[in-house]
Enzyme design. Sequence first.
Site, short mmCIF file in Angstrom:
data_model
loop_
_atom_site.label_atom_id
_atom_site.label_comp_id
_atom_site.label_asym_id
_atom_site.label_seq_id
_atom_site.Cartn_x
_atom_site.Cartn_y
_atom_site.Cartn_z
N LEU A 331 0.85 -1.19 0.00
CA LEU A 331 0.00 0.00 0.00
C LEU A 331 0.88 1.24 0.00
O LEU A 331 2.00 1.21 0.53
CB LEU A 331 -0.89 0.02 1.24
CG LEU A 331 -1.84 -1.16 1.40
CD1 LEU A 331 -2.45 -1.20 2.78
CD2 LEU A 331 -2.93 -1.11 0.33
N HIS A 460 -22.38 13.14 17.67
CA HIS A 460 -23.68 12.66 17.20
C HIS A 460 -24.32 13.69 16.28
O HIS A 460 -24.26 14.87 16.59
CB HIS A 460 -24.62 12.42 18.39
CG HIS A 460 -25.98 11.96 17.93
ND1 HIS A 460 -26.23 10.69 17.47
CD2 HIS A 460 -27.16 12.65 17.84
CE1 HIS A 460 -27.50 10.58 17.13
NE2 HIS A 460 -28.09 11.76 17.34
C1 LIG Z 1 -4.78 0.37 -9.58
C2 LIG Z 1 -4.09 0.54 -8.24
C3 LIG Z 1 -4.73 1.24 -7.24
C4 LIG Z 1 -4.10 1.41 -6.00
N1 LIG Z 1 -4.77 2.09 -5.03
C5 LIG Z 1 -4.20 2.26 -3.83
C6 LIG Z 1 -4.87 2.98 -2.82
O1 LIG Z 1 -5.98 3.47 -3.00
N2 LIG Z 1 -4.25 3.13 -1.63
C7 LIG Z 1 -3.01 2.60 -1.39
O2 LIG Z 1 -2.49 2.75 -0.27
N3 LIG Z 1 -2.36 1.90 -2.33
C8 LIG Z 1 -2.91 1.72 -3.54
N4 LIG Z 1 -2.24 1.02 -4.51
C9 LIG Z 1 -0.92 0.46 -4.20
C10 LIG Z 1 0.19 1.55 -4.33
O3 LIG Z 1 0.14 2.13 -5.61
C11 LIG Z 1 1.55 0.94 -4.08
O4 LIG Z 1 1.54 0.26 -2.86
C12 LIG Z 1 2.62 2.02 -4.04
O5 LIG Z 1 2.67 2.71 -5.26
C13 LIG Z 1 3.99 1.41 -3.74
O6 LIG Z 1 4.95 2.42 -3.72
P1 LIG Z 1 6.50 2.11 -3.95
O7 LIG Z 1 7.19 3.40 -3.71
O8 LIG Z 1 6.89 0.93 -3.20
O9 LIG Z 1 6.62 1.68 -5.48
P2 LIG Z 1 6.12 2.29 -6.86
O10 LIG Z 1 5.05 3.29 -6.65
O11 LIG Z 1 5.83 1.16 -7.74
O12 LIG Z 1 7.39 3.11 -7.38
C14 LIG Z 1 8.57 2.49 -7.74
C15 LIG Z 1 9.30 3.37 -8.74
O13 LIG Z 1 10.60 2.83 -8.97
C16 LIG Z 1 10.94 2.99 -10.33
N5 LIG Z 1 11.97 1.99 -10.62
C17 LIG Z 1 11.87 0.63 -10.61
N6 LIG Z 1 13.06 0.05 -10.86
C18 LIG Z 1 13.94 1.06 -11.04
C19 LIG Z 1 15.33 1.13 -11.31
N7 LIG Z 1 16.07 0.01 -11.41
N8 LIG Z 1 15.92 2.34 -11.45
C20 LIG Z 1 15.20 3.47 -11.32
N9 LIG Z 1 13.88 3.48 -11.04
C21 LIG Z 1 13.26 2.30 -10.89
C22 LIG Z 1 9.62 2.73 -11.05
O14 LIG Z 1 9.66 3.33 -12.33
C23 LIG Z 1 8.63 3.41 -10.11
O15 LIG Z 1 8.42 4.76 -10.48
C24 LIG Z 1 -2.82 0.85 -5.77
C25 LIG Z 1 -2.17 0.15 -6.79
C26 LIG Z 1 -2.79 0.00 -8.01
C27 LIG Z 1 -2.07 -0.75 -9.10
N1 LIG Z 2 -7.41 0.56 -2.33
C1 LIG Z 2 -6.18 0.05 -2.27
O1 LIG Z 2 -5.46 0.20 -1.29
C2 LIG Z 2 -5.65 -0.71 -3.44
C3 LIG Z 2 -6.32 -0.70 -4.65
C4 LIG Z 2 -5.79 -1.42 -5.70
C5 LIG Z 2 -4.63 -2.14 -5.53
N2 LIG Z 2 -3.99 -2.14 -4.34
C6 LIG Z 2 -2.74 -2.92 -4.17
O2 LIG Z 2 -2.45 -3.62 -5.35
C7 LIG Z 2 -2.31 -5.00 -5.05
C8 LIG Z 2 -2.77 -5.83 -6.21
O3 LIG Z 2 -4.19 -5.80 -6.31
P1 LIG Z 2 -4.95 -6.98 -7.05
O4 LIG Z 2 -6.41 -6.76 -6.90
O5 LIG Z 2 -4.37 -7.17 -8.40
O6 LIG Z 2 -4.46 -8.25 -6.22
P2 LIG Z 2 -5.13 -9.08 -5.03
O7 LIG Z 2 -4.05 -9.95 -4.55
O8 LIG Z 2 -5.82 -8.18 -4.09
O9 LIG Z 2 -6.26 -9.96 -5.75
C9 LIG Z 2 -5.96 -10.83 -6.82
C10 LIG Z 2 -7.05 -11.87 -6.95
O10 LIG Z 2 -6.89 -12.55 -8.19
C11 LIG Z 2 -7.13 -13.95 -8.01
N3 LIG Z 2 -6.45 -14.68 -9.11
C12 LIG Z 2 -5.11 -14.79 -9.32
N4 LIG Z 2 -4.87 -15.47 -10.48
C13 LIG Z 2 -6.07 -15.78 -11.03
C14 LIG Z 2 -6.48 -16.44 -12.23
N5 LIG Z 2 -5.61 -16.93 -13.13
N6 LIG Z 2 -7.82 -16.58 -12.48
C15 LIG Z 2 -8.71 -16.09 -11.60
N7 LIG Z 2 -8.38 -15.44 -10.45
C16 LIG Z 2 -7.08 -15.27 -10.16
C17 LIG Z 2 -6.58 -14.20 -6.61
O11 LIG Z 2 -7.12 -15.37 -6.04
C18 LIG Z 2 -7.00 -12.93 -5.86
O12 LIG Z 2 -8.27 -13.03 -5.27
C19 LIG Z 2 -3.13 -5.23 -3.79
O13 LIG Z 2 -2.64 -6.32 -3.04
C20 LIG Z 2 -2.93 -3.95 -3.06
O14 LIG Z 2 -1.75 -4.04 -2.32
C21 LIG Z 2 -4.49 -1.45 -3.29
#
Ligand SMILES: Cc1cc2nc3c(=O)[nH]c(=O)nc-3n(C[C@H](O)[C@H](O)[C@H](O)COP(=O)(O)OP(=O)(O)OC[C@H]3O[C@@H](n4cnc5c(N)ncnc54)[C@H](O)[C@@H]3O)c2cc1C
Ligand SMILES: NC(=O)c1ccc[n+]([C@@H]2O[C@H](COP(=O)([O-])OP(=O)(O)OC[C@H]3O[C@@H](n4cnc5c(N)ncnc54)[C@H](O)[C@@H]3O)[C@@H](O)[C@H]2O)c1
Length: 489
Positions: A331, A460
């Site tokens: 997250l 409340h």
């Molecule tokens: C659709 C979606 C919705 C989400 N919604 C939420 C949410 O509502 N709330 C929440 O808490 N989390 C959410 N998440 C999860 C959240 O986006 C990630 O947990 C978070 O971005 C992780 O941060 P990070 O800094 O670890 O990595 P990242 O955000 O993935 O950043 C890593 C960076 O490193 C760079 N990088 C990688 N390798 C190299 C390298 N070798 N050299 C230079 N740069 C490099 C990449 O380009 C990237 O910019 C969501 C994720 C997705 C996919």
């Molecule tokens: N609101 C938020 O905080 C938020 C929102 C989006 C994403 N995220 C982050 O991104 C991560 C990834 O999210 P996600 O929804 O991709 O993963 P997830 O791990 O939450 O869910 C993936 C689901 O896909 C199913 N699955 C895997 N392979 C499959 C297959 N071949 N056929 C059918 N079902 C299959 C798994 O059983 C699981 O229920 C989350 O774990 C979370 O950390 C966070």
Amino acid sequence: MSEASFDFDVIVIGAGYGGFDAAKHAADDGLKVAIVESGEMGGTCVNRGCVPSKALLAASGRVRELADAEHLSGFGIHAAPVRFERQKIADHANQLVATIRSNLTKTLQRAGVTILRGHGRLEGSQRIGLREKSGVDRLLTARDVILATGSDPFVPPGIETDGRTVFTSDEAVNLEWLPRWIAIIGSGYIGLEFADVYTALGCEVTMIEALDRVMPTFDPDITKMAARHLIEGRDIDARAGVLASKVIPGCPVRIELAEMKSRELVDSLEVDAVLVATGRVPSSKGLNLESVGVETNRGFVPIDDSMRVLVNGKPLPHLWAVGDVTGKLMLAHTAAAQGTLAVDNIQGHSRTIDYRSIPAATFTHPEISSVGLSEADAKDLAAKDGFELGSVRSYFKANSKALAELESDGLMKLLFRKDNGEVLGAHIYGLHAADLIQEVANAVARRQSVAQLATEVHTHPTLSEVVEVAYKQAAKQLAKAVVASASAS
Ligand SMILES: Cc1cc2nc3c(=O)[nH]c(=O)nc-3n(C[C@H](O)[C@H](O)[C@H](O)COP(=O)(O)OP(=O)(O)OC[C@H]3O[C@@H](n4cnc5c(N)ncnc54)[C@H](O)[C@@H]3O)c2cc1C
Ligand SMILES: NC(=O)c1ccc[n+]([C@@H]2O[C@H](COP(=O)([O-])OP(=O)(O)OC[C@H]3O[C@@H](n4cnc5c(N)ncnc54)[C@H](O)[C@@H]3O)[C@@H](O)[C@H]2O)c1
């Protein structure tokens, strides 16, 4: 190497939320800091994750609300048929991304962080190889190195993506078109949030989940109520226990479904589009971790609770890792907290992280949230440590504010120790669940007892009274348990 001969005090690889918080905190502390980013500043959350997905959910949520004639008529409101422009919804998300990315970059520049654009990799201890976008290679040294390279979508074998008809959340956030019928593979965070967006905007959804129930990672009681509303109550055909074993992009997209256990083909579908939402994998391949002897766990970088990178269970000096690449609660706020904490430890202020108190939320309408232990883990802990587990439920239908909003579908489950009242976890489904969980997260962080929490006054009428009711019920159970144990001894 002497202290003075390093190019930087700290080099951070990856400018997502983990890297950003680490770099900003280190620079604010007076350290000489560089951050290396190969893609876009802000990483997943800003560019392809939290930010655009929440913008889409905000817009599509309003469409859903205005189109819900039955709900509105409960207030005596009759709205005209709702119309929306897909492109403008997409533009809202794109503009928000651009604004937040620019703010974040300027914040780092103002803090004095050197931003290096290119790919970073380890070249042994305290040495970073930078391949700049221009193709030029540089070698940089730093006293401490923080890996914050994040994660990428996982696409299971057999599934082919083309970015247009079969795509992951990386493309879905652009909302380039609205398929009439979309299959979403996975019923986790991404599957649920995008099902919310697509159904609000009129798409028919088939949800495919490999495990034996939808929303397998959520509390089973919360799931029962949430699925009734978020899945069964909408234009969603959900199939659990089936694996999307083959997906071929095209027009239509062809999907083969296999029974999870036997792997036998059970059905095939032809849909307009497929969103693959099957989890994420760490982005650590190009880091050259071998140069410092680090062995990953399926790509995840092993760390201790101070964010030190481990080799054979022992911390390596001067190497730290934070965020999704470490695989702990993937997250944005976890990554940020880990980033700050790594720098505190670099600065000699010994701190460890408390994962149990980090909340999580799914921003569906209504939302789902949780903090602390699952009921299964709490039961295991109770058996191991020899205490009785307490569990109470508080319903939104008994809350005045929820009733006034005509949104009384909701449940909170609170888990606590019956010996000392300590809150172990909470799981909420209902209006503003993502905000409600914070107060419980703070209580978990302080290891507070429901006895004290039950005396704290809540405003409340607010939804926070759902939490207050849970605390009060738990405190009653605790008092009874204490009397029973006193009379037994
Ligand atoms: C659709 C979606 C919705 C989400 N919604 C939420 C949410 O509502 N709330 C929440 O808490 N989390 C959410 N998440 C999860 C959240 O986006 C990630 O947990 C978070 O971005 C992780 O941060 P990070 O800094 O670890 O990595 P990242 O955000 O993935 O950043 C890593 C960076 O490193 C760079 N990088 C990688 N390798 C190299 C390298 N070798 N050299 C230079 N740069 C490099 C990449 O380009 C990237 O910019 C969501 C994720 C997705 C996919
Ligand atoms: N609101 C938020 O905080 C938020 C929102 C989006 C994403 N995220 C982050 O991104 C991560 C990834 O999210 P996600 O929804 O991709 O993963 P997830 O791990 O939450 O869910 C993936 C689901 O896909 C199913 N699955 C895997 N392979 C499959 C297959 N071949 N056929 C059918 N079902 C299959 C798994 O059983 C699981 O229920 C989350 O774990 C979370 O950390 C966070």
